[in-house]
Motif scaffolding. Structure first.
Motif, PDB file in Angstrom:
ATOM      1  N   LYS A 136      21.505  -0.483 -26.507  1.00 26.08           N
ATOM      2  CA  LYS A 136      20.191  -0.818 -25.940  1.00 26.08           C
ATOM      3  C   LYS A 136      19.185  -1.224 -27.017  1.00 26.08           C
ATOM      4  O   LYS A 136      18.115  -0.629 -27.163  1.00 26.08           O
ATOM      5  CB  LYS A 136      19.612   0.362 -25.141  1.00 26.08           C
ATOM      6  CG  LYS A 136      20.573   1.053 -24.239  1.00 26.08           C
ATOM      7  CD  LYS A 136      20.371   0.599 -22.812  1.00 26.08           C
ATOM      8  CE  LYS A 136      21.340   1.269 -21.884  1.00 26.08           C
ATOM      9  NZ  LYS A 136      22.714   0.815 -22.068  1.00 26.08           N
ATOM     10  N   VAL A 137      19.567  -2.228 -27.802  1.00 27.61           N
ATOM     11  CA  VAL A 137      18.702  -2.712 -28.886  1.00 27.61           C
ATOM     12  C   VAL A 137      18.385  -4.169 -28.590  1.00 27.61           C
ATOM     13  O   VAL A 137      19.267  -4.941 -28.255  1.00 27.61           O
ATOM     14  CB  VAL A 137      19.443  -2.614 -30.240  1.00 27.61           C
ATOM     15  CG1 VAL A 137      18.567  -3.046 -31.369  1.00 27.61           C
ATOM     16  CG2 VAL A 137      19.932  -1.214 -30.466  1.00 27.61           C
ATOM     17  N   ALA A 181      12.646   9.452 -27.840  1.00 35.09           N
ATOM     18  CA  ALA A 181      13.553   8.305 -27.787  1.00 35.09           C
ATOM     19  C   ALA A 181      13.205   7.392 -26.629  1.00 35.09           C
ATOM     20  O   ALA A 181      13.421   6.188 -26.703  1.00 35.09           O
ATOM     21  CB  ALA A 181      14.988   8.791 -27.642  1.00 35.09           C
ATOM     22  N   ARG A 182      12.656   7.955 -25.579  1.00 31.14           N
ATOM     23  CA  ARG A 182      12.364   7.126 -24.411  1.00 31.14           C
ATOM     24  C   ARG A 182      11.229   6.148 -24.664  1.00 31.14           C
ATOM     25  O   ARG A 182      11.093   5.179 -23.941  1.00 31.14           O
ATOM     26  CB  ARG A 182      12.013   8.012 -23.210  1.00 31.14           C
ATOM     27  CG  ARG A 182      13.070   7.956 -22.130  1.00 31.14           C
ATOM     28  CD  ARG A 182      12.733   8.822 -20.955  1.00 31.14           C
ATOM     29  NE  ARG A 182      12.900  10.225 -21.261  1.00 31.14           N
ATOM     30  CZ  ARG A 182      12.071  11.168 -20.841  1.00 31.14           C
ATOM     31  NH1 ARG A 182      11.022  10.854 -20.120  1.00 31.14           N
ATOM     32  NH2 ARG A 182      12.277  12.421 -21.152  1.00 31.14           N
ATOM     33  N   VAL A 183      10.381   6.415 -25.664  1.00 32.51           N
ATOM     34  CA  VAL A 183       9.284   5.477 -25.932  1.00 32.51           C
ATOM     35  C   VAL A 183       9.452   4.720 -27.243  1.00 32.51           C
ATOM     36  O   VAL A 183       8.610   3.903 -27.585  1.00 32.51           O
ATOM     37  CB  VAL A 183       7.912   6.195 -25.951  1.00 32.51           C
ATOM     38  CG1 VAL A 183       7.536   6.620 -24.572  1.00 32.51           C
ATOM     39  CG2 VAL A 183       7.916   7.341 -26.904  1.00 32.51           C
ATOM     40  N   THR A 184      10.522   4.995 -27.986  1.00 36.46           N
ATOM     41  CA  THR A 184      10.713   4.270 -29.247  1.00 36.46           C
ATOM     42  C   THR A 184      11.474   2.986 -28.963  1.00 36.46           C
ATOM     43  O   THR A 184      12.606   3.021 -28.515  1.00 36.46           O
ATOM     44  CB  THR A 184      11.536   5.115 -30.223  1.00 36.46           C
ATOM     45  OG1 THR A 184      11.038   6.429 -30.201  1.00 36.46           O
ATOM     46  CG2 THR A 184      11.453   4.562 -31.608  1.00 36.46           C
ATOM     47  N   ARG A 185      10.863   1.862 -29.264  1.00 29.50           N
ATOM     48  CA  ARG A 185      11.543   0.599 -29.043  1.00 29.50           C
ATOM     49  C   ARG A 185      12.488   0.310 -30.209  1.00 29.50           C
ATOM     50  O   ARG A 185      12.224   0.715 -31.338  1.00 29.50           O
ATOM     51  CB  ARG A 185      10.518  -0.533 -28.934  1.00 29.50           C
ATOM     52  CG  ARG A 185       9.594  -0.347 -27.742  1.00 29.50           C
ATOM     53  CD  ARG A 185       8.512  -1.385 -27.765  1.00 29.50           C
ATOM     54  NE  ARG A 185       7.422  -0.934 -28.584  1.00 29.50           N
ATOM     55  CZ  ARG A 185       6.193  -0.720 -28.152  1.00 29.50           C
ATOM     56  NH1 ARG A 185       5.916  -0.896 -26.890  1.00 29.50           N
ATOM     57  NH2 ARG A 185       5.249  -0.336 -28.964  1.00 29.50           N
ATOM     58  N   ARG A 186      13.577  -0.379 -29.922  1.00 24.60           N
ATOM     59  CA  ARG A 186      14.515  -0.718 -30.983  1.00 24.60           C
ATOM     60  C   ARG A 186      14.741  -2.210 -31.022  1.00 24.60           C
ATOM     61  O   ARG A 186      14.827  -2.853 -29.983  1.00 24.60           O
ATOM     62  CB  ARG A 186      15.903  -0.085 -30.714  1.00 24.60           C
ATOM     63  CG  ARG A 186      15.918   1.397 -30.797  1.00 24.60           C
ATOM     64  CD  ARG A 186      16.630   1.915 -29.543  1.00 24.60           C
ATOM     65  NE  ARG A 186      15.915   3.038 -29.013  1.00 24.60           N
ATOM     66  CZ  ARG A 186      16.071   4.267 -29.429  1.00 24.60           C
ATOM     67  NH1 ARG A 186      16.937   4.508 -30.393  1.00 24.60           N
ATOM     68  NH2 ARG A 186      15.370   5.242 -28.914  1.00 24.60           N
TER      69      ARG A 186
END
Lengths: 542, 475
Positions: free
Chosen positions: B270-271, B237-242
């Protein structure tokens, strides 16, 4: 003779040679069938000596080491950070860019960034005016001094036939149409965006190419990326050349078909892929492919090589595949009357299923077209993404293409078009011959107006472009990732508008700079009797 | 040293002794095993595929037999898209369609700038100086001073740090999205997003999550699901951008997105937000700055605003604006920017002049909105057709109140309504879609476009004509 280092082949391990059909030697593109060609097809891809490769890697290595050093200093605050940063309120969001993705941009590209995106302030003809741009902080920011560098010789713009001009007579019709139509369309082709100008242009393009029908689009890049998905879909196979343009790759990916890549201009590789595809079918399910389409370009813009069209057409007929030919650089630039590679090889346009091209390069306008049989174009009128969702071409631009094409076809009553094509051919051959004689390594076909001159080492990229600008010549240099990492090059685009004097100025400057920067890597001995080489190749037939 | 040497010798002597003392059968067995190993080492490997490999003759037969599909399937002659409207002359307020003069209710010329004399003269001046084409991409001498000026002006107008121009409207958002969102990233997008956004998402190869049109509850549900997924795998999750992709004014439905709620969701989950403002630029807001001005939101809260210049600015091309941190990235990784020729200077000059007009006459936006309200009201209550779209949206849809069951019949009915109007002097068009390619195909509809140049009589005439047409065709 193994290809060890990169898919493009570490050519430094092979001995130097040229590739000539009709008397062919084994080379990286395999044995070619010389009997299909009506005239000699000569392409050069000489390899440089081994020490050049070593020095190139050394150069990149030094750059990388310093890159790490600078990153370290920036991270520890020893050096000022010049990059834009994320907002305070969004600091806890997932970072938008990974640091290592931008390593190359930050540390290597940034050092020589001033050689790209140079703004100009005049028409991009054979000479142009550049805006003087200086940097106070090593290329992180630029500022304009307000002065212009006048009459820089333009060896970078795609102005093959010299139609980028501001002559009042030449642009008379464009001025009238601009006054009549304005600049916008505000609608798509299928809604309210088809003007009578488009119909006129499409008929003219079909006439010019010798096909049944044609359709024009507002952007060349979008022509590929929006029409290939309309033609092929899941269950189809695309065989694409290794060095195809990004727009072709994007269109192929968006279509959802399976993509297989064959080595650049290598007919053995293509035939093997075709045979395997038909014999073994789709992977795992072994179903037959719905259709197979071959994507190639007329002239490849980074190599200067011309596609081996006669062999591809014979392969396509034998294996019942379809051929999509992207003539972005070759339409108007090759062929006795400027009708592209189809005419260059003396073939009929019915042999190619989909003829695609752009108007940006040889016609001095913008946009693209697809031409072929009437059922193909009707299908595209109804199913192309561009026809339904994207704005149509703007009328003054369409008028520019119409007047350029009429000039080329001789419909305006003069022979100016034919003269331009011949002048381009002469300029191309002269330029290439002189560069060969000087001892530079030049890639590509002898008849292609795109001339890549190999620089190899990263340090020379910046030095070459800057020193040429000091001599008032504007060149285009390309490095990684647009080219393989060891083959950075300078790419010249010869134009019909260049006079002999301009070409000689450029050649003399290149001679001087080649000695200064030691760019003359070619191992062929320079001829001491250049007069023996005067125009012995085939002249353009009437 | 001597002791080691002695030790080795001792082992050797022991070995030789054991050899002599071993029984015969043991030695023979060992010998046979050693010979067997040597044989196995040198025999050929056993290949399973040998049996099913095809002979050359069979291969040739397969090649002979294979028949591909035709390159293109045949298109029926009466396909609606083949009989398109041909416009003679410029598509201005009075338009000549198929030889007949009509009032234009079909071109997205919201501010009437297509015919403006000042815009045309700016374009003429640019034509005299630069010619038509730029003959190169932005990186290779295709950057003209007009492009730089236009980018500066757009950034100043939208009050952002930086702007970047593309040479085609469709390519703008279709290149912007894949520049940031890659494989493995997550994008939440509205169902009614336009086709250009869909193509951008397809090119990015990210995970796409569709939420129901303008349904904030549905979006929140998806975001919550994603949050629980994240807790299972925090490293990933820390590297998946949204990202969230929404439009200011939706082309397919004519309504606006609820931007304040979206901003709240942005900070809560945080999107990042990408806003597509092709229809709302130059329409919404007090000065035409789009939906952020309409709602009074700080423009820095939106990560990227993308719009095309083909509607209000009556030019060609598109632009993206935002903070330098975001926009600068596209200069090296936006495919439609790096690998395509730049915008012809005459079109850039026309866009600059159009921007000047927009800045000098801020009251045209209010006029346009008033006209939209007027026709929206006038079109209510037509029997058989319902109005889809906000009251201040200049691009409305008229859909059938009750569908006849098959899309083809609906399309034919609407065509008859359109033809009736065209014959009486109002140019309308049906909204066109690629039926097989759209993710969520909107129902067939007639597009009604309101521009600043239409007078009140013309608006009333159009409304009454539509009433008549609906009456005669649908009843």
């Amino acid at each position: 003779r193994q290809n060890i280092l990169s898919p493009h082949g570490c050519k430094f391990l092979e001995a130097p040679h040229n590739r000539v059909t009709n008397s062919t030697k084994q080379d990286k593109n395999g044995i070619s069938n010389g009997t299909l060609y009506k005239k000699t097809f000569i392409e050069h891809f000489e390899q440089a000596p081994m020490y050049v490769a070593v020095l190139t890697f050394l150069g990149f290595g030094v750059g990388t080491v310093f890159g790490y050093l600078r990153d370290f200093m920036r991270a520890w605050g020893l050096e000022k950070r010049n990059v834009a940063t994320e907002r305070e309120q969004q600091k806890d969001f997932v970072p938008l860019y990974q640091d290592f993705e931008n390593f190359y941009t930050r540390n290597l590209y940034m050092r020589i960034r001033d050689n790209w995106n140079r703004p100009i302030c005049s028409v991009p003809g054979p000479q142009f005016d550049l805006m003087e741009r200086v940097t106070d902080d090593y290329n992180w920011t630029f500022r304009f001094t307000g002065r212009t560098i006048k009459n820089v010789i333009n060896m970078g713009s795609y102005n093959y036939l010299g139609f980028a001009e501001t002559d009042v007579n030449a642009l008379k019709t464009v001025t009238i149409e601009l006054q009549k139509y304005g600049t916008g369309i505000c609608s798509t082709r299928q809604e309210m965006g088809t003007l009578d100008k488009h119909i006129e242009l499409e008929k003219l393009v079909a006439n010019f190419l010798g096909v049944e029908d044609a359709m024009v689009f507002g952007m060349g890049f979008a022509t590929n990326s929006m029409n290939i998905p309309a033609l092929v879909g899941k269950g189809c196979l695309i065989l694409s050349d290794e060095l195809n343009h990004t727009s072709l790759v994007l269109g192929a990916r968006l279509s959802g078909a399976t993509i297989r890549i064959f080595k650049h201009n290598n007919m053995q590789s293509l035939e093997k892929l075709l045979r395997d595809a038909i014999i073994y079918g789709q992977p795992r399910s072994r179903r037959a492919w719905r259709k197979i389409i071959i994507l190639v370009e007329g002239i490849y813009s980074m190599e200067g090589s011309i596609v081996r069209l006669p062999e591809i057409v014979s392969l396509k007929k034998k294996y019942k595949a379809y051929l999509y030919l992207d003539e972005a650089h070759s339409i108007g630039a090759v062929g006795a009357t400027g009708r592209g590679v189809v005419e260059y090889f003396g073939m009929s346009p019915d042999d190619v299923d989909v003829l695609m091209g752009t108007f940006t390069k040889s016609f001095g306008a913008a946009g693209g077209y697809i031409a072929g049989r009437k059922d193909l174009v009707d299908f595209l009128r109804t199913h192309s993404h561009s026809a339904v969702y994207a704005t149509s071409m703007c009328p003054p631009v369409a008028e520019q293409i119409i007047r350029a094409m009429k000039c080329l076809m001789g419909l305006d009553g003069t022979t100016q078009g034919l003269q331009r094509v011949r002048q381009l051919g002469k300029n191309t051959r002269y330029f290439r011959r002189r560069l060969h004689e000087m001892g530079f390594i030049i890639y590509g076909n002898d008849d292609s107006p795109v001339v890549p001159l190999l620089l190899y080492m990263p340090g020379k990229i910046g030095a070459f472009a800057r020193r040429m600008l000091e001599k008032n010549i504007g060149v285009v240099v390309v490095g990684f990732p647009a080219t393989p990492i060891t083959e950075s090059r300078a790419r010249f685009c010869v134009s019909a508008a260049h006079t002999r004097e301009m070409l000689n100025t450029v050649l003399n400057a290149l001679d001087e700079l080649g000695d200064f920067l030691q760019l003359k890597y070619s191992r062929y001995s320079k001829s001491s009797h250049p007069e023996l080489y005067e125009e012995t190749r085939l002249e353009l037939e009437d | 040293m001597a002791a080691a040497g002695a030790g080795q010798q001792w082992v050797l002597v022991e070995m030789v002794q054991a050899f002599y003392e071993a029984p015969a059968y043991h030695l023979i067995l060992e010998g046979i095993l050693i010979l067997w190993i040597i044989r196995l080492l040198f025999s050929k490997t056993y290949k399973l595929q040998e049996r099913s490999d095809l002979t050359l003759k069979e291969k040739e037969e397969l090649i002979e037999e294979w028949q591909p599909e035709p390159l293109v399937p045949p298109v029926p002659k009466d396909h609606p898209a083949l009989n398109y409207n041909i416009v003679s002359g410029p598509p201005t307020h009075i338009i000549t369609v198929n030889g007949k003069e009509c009032i234009n209710f079909a071109s997205f010329n919201f501010l009437g700038l297509l015919d403006n004399e000042k815009v045309k003269s700016a374009a003429q001046a640019s034509l005299k100086k630069y010619g038509v084409g730029t003959c190169g991409p932005r990186g290779f001498y295709g950057t003209f001073d007009v492009h730089l000026e236009l980018e500066e002006r757009l950034a100043k107008f939208m009050r952002t740090e930086e702007a970047i121009i593309y040479s085609y409207g469709f390519a703008t958002i279709a290149s912007a999205i894949p520049a940031y969102s890659k494989r493995g990233d997550i994008v939440f997008v509205d169902e009614a997003a336009c086709f250009a956004i869909q193509k951008g998402l397809q090119a990015s190869r990210s995970n796409i999550k569709l939420f129901k049109h303008n349904d904030m509850a549905d979006l929140e549900r998806l975001l919550k699901e994603q949050e629980t997924e994240d807790q299972k795998n925090p490293r990933k999750a820390r590297v998946t951008r949204r990202f969230m992709v929404v439009e200011g004014l939706y082309m397919n439905t004519g309504d606006i997105c609820p931007l304040p709620e979206l901003i709240k969701l942005k900070y809560k989950y945080k999107v990042r937000i990408f806003l597509e403002e092709s229809l709302s630029f130059g329409v919404l807001g007090e000065h035409g700055r789009g939906i952020t001005e309409h709602f009074g939101i700080n423009i820095d809260d939106i990560d990227l605003i993308s719009a095309n210049m083909e509607n209000s600015l009556a030019s060609i091309g598109g632009f993206c604006c935002g903070r330098s941190f975001i926009i600068d990235h596209q200069r090296l990784s936006g495919q439609g920017y790096c690998f395509s020729a730049s915008l012809p200077p005459l079109l850039a000059a026309a866009a600059i002049e159009a921007l000047n007009i927009m800045e000098d006459n801020p009251d045209i936006f209010q006029t346009l909105r008033a006209k939209c309200e007027r026709i929206h009201k006038a079109l209510q209550g037509i029997s058989g057709l319902k109005v889809v779209g906000e009251s201040f949206s200049p691009a409305l849809h008229l859909q059938l109140e009750e569908s006849s069951g098959s899309r083809e019949n609906d399309v034919k009915l609407l065509k008859r309504v359109v033809d009736y109007c065209m014959n009486s002097g109002i140019a309308l068009t049906q909204a066109r879609y690629l039926e097989k390619e759209e993710k969520c195909l909107p129902p067939p509809s007639i597009r009604v476009v309101i521009t600043v140049e239409q007078t009140e009589q013309e608006l009333d005439k159009a409304a009454s004509l539509l009433k008549e047409a609906a009456q005669s065709v649908l009843n």
